[in-house]
Scaffold this motif. Structure first.
Motif, mmCIF file in Angstrom:
data_model
loop_
_atom_site.group_PDB
_atom_site.id
_atom_site.type_symbol
_atom_site.label_atom_id
_atom_site.label_comp_id
_atom_site.label_asym_id
_atom_site.label_seq_id
_atom_site.Cartn_x
_atom_site.Cartn_y
_atom_site.Cartn_z
ATOM 1 N N VAL A 99 -13.509 -46.492 42.924
ATOM 2 C CA VAL A 99 -13.113 -45.111 43.183
ATOM 3 C C VAL A 99 -12.482 -45.080 44.570
ATOM 4 N N ALA A 100 -11.328 -44.438 44.647
ATOM 5 C CA ALA A 100 -10.571 -44.352 45.898
ATOM 6 C C ALA A 100 -10.504 -42.909 46.361
ATOM 7 N N ILE A 101 -10.211 -42.756 47.633
ATOM 8 C CA ILE A 101 -10.096 -41.418 48.199
ATOM 9 C C ILE A 101 -9.089 -40.579 47.411
ATOM 10 N N GLY A 102 -8.027 -41.208 46.931
ATOM 11 C CA GLY A 102 -7.019 -40.498 46.145
ATOM 12 C C GLY A 102 -7.551 -39.996 44.818
ATOM 13 N N ASP A 103 -8.517 -40.730 44.240
ATOM 14 C CA ASP A 103 -9.131 -40.287 42.982
ATOM 15 C C ASP A 103 -9.870 -38.974 43.186
ATOM 16 N N LEU A 104 -10.480 -38.813 44.359
ATOM 17 C CA LEU A 104 -11.214 -37.579 44.647
ATOM 18 C C LEU A 104 -10.260 -36.431 44.923
ATOM 19 N N ALA A 105 -9.122 -36.739 45.520
ATOM 20 C CA ALA A 105 -8.152 -35.696 45.865
ATOM 21 C C ALA A 105 -7.443 -35.146 44.639
ATOM 22 N N ILE A 106 -7.439 -35.889 43.542
ATOM 23 C CA ILE A 106 -6.784 -35.433 42.319
ATOM 24 C C ILE A 106 -7.445 -34.172 41.784
#
Length: 143
Positions: free
Chosen positions: A112-119
């Protein structure tokens, strides 16, 4: 929302004896900046493009013969697939990292990446706060 709802399930990983040049090519192929290091699918480390630059290139090691176990980060922070995404964001902020391996029963099941959370719109502020904390930590390390 759980980590399993936003994580990437297909993750390339390498063994500890993989050369830095091999893992670099894998990073390029996958267009990623970090790769988990596993022993029988159990995460034992992470290697980042930064690890390669600082621990191989900057010190004059031969990237064709250097192996990842000698330059990887060994203190891996991870999450389980059933953890809440808020917990993942908190860990990213606390440890100033952008990606977390997702581990269930000692086995790598995703990342899980920071970008996955921002989606997810619900988590944009939290992901932004985590990224800001990470960036500030990196900036402070430069001073």
């Amino acid at each position: 929302m759980k980590v399993c709802d936003v994580m990437t399930r297909t993750v390339d990983w390498v063994g500890p004896k993989t050369t830095v040049s091999e893992v670099s090519r894998l990073m390029k192929k996958d267009d990623v900046g970090s790769i988990p290091i596993c022993d029988n699918n159990k995460v034992i480390g992470m290697i980042t493009d930064r690890d390669i630059v600082l621990n191989v290139i900057a010190v004059g090691k031969d990237y064709n013969t250097a192996v990842v176990q000698d330059v990887m980060s060994k203190n891996v922070v991870s999450v389980s697939s059933n953890q809440d995404v808020h917990e993942a964001a908190d860990l990213m902020s606390q440890y100033q990292i952008r990606r977390l391996p997702v581990v269930d029963q000692d086995r790598l099941v995703g990342i899980v990446a920071i970008g996955d959370l921002a989606i997810e719109k619900i988590h944009v502020n939290e992901a932004g706060d985590a990224l800001s904390d990470i960036s500030q930590g990196a900036h402070q390390n430069l001073n």
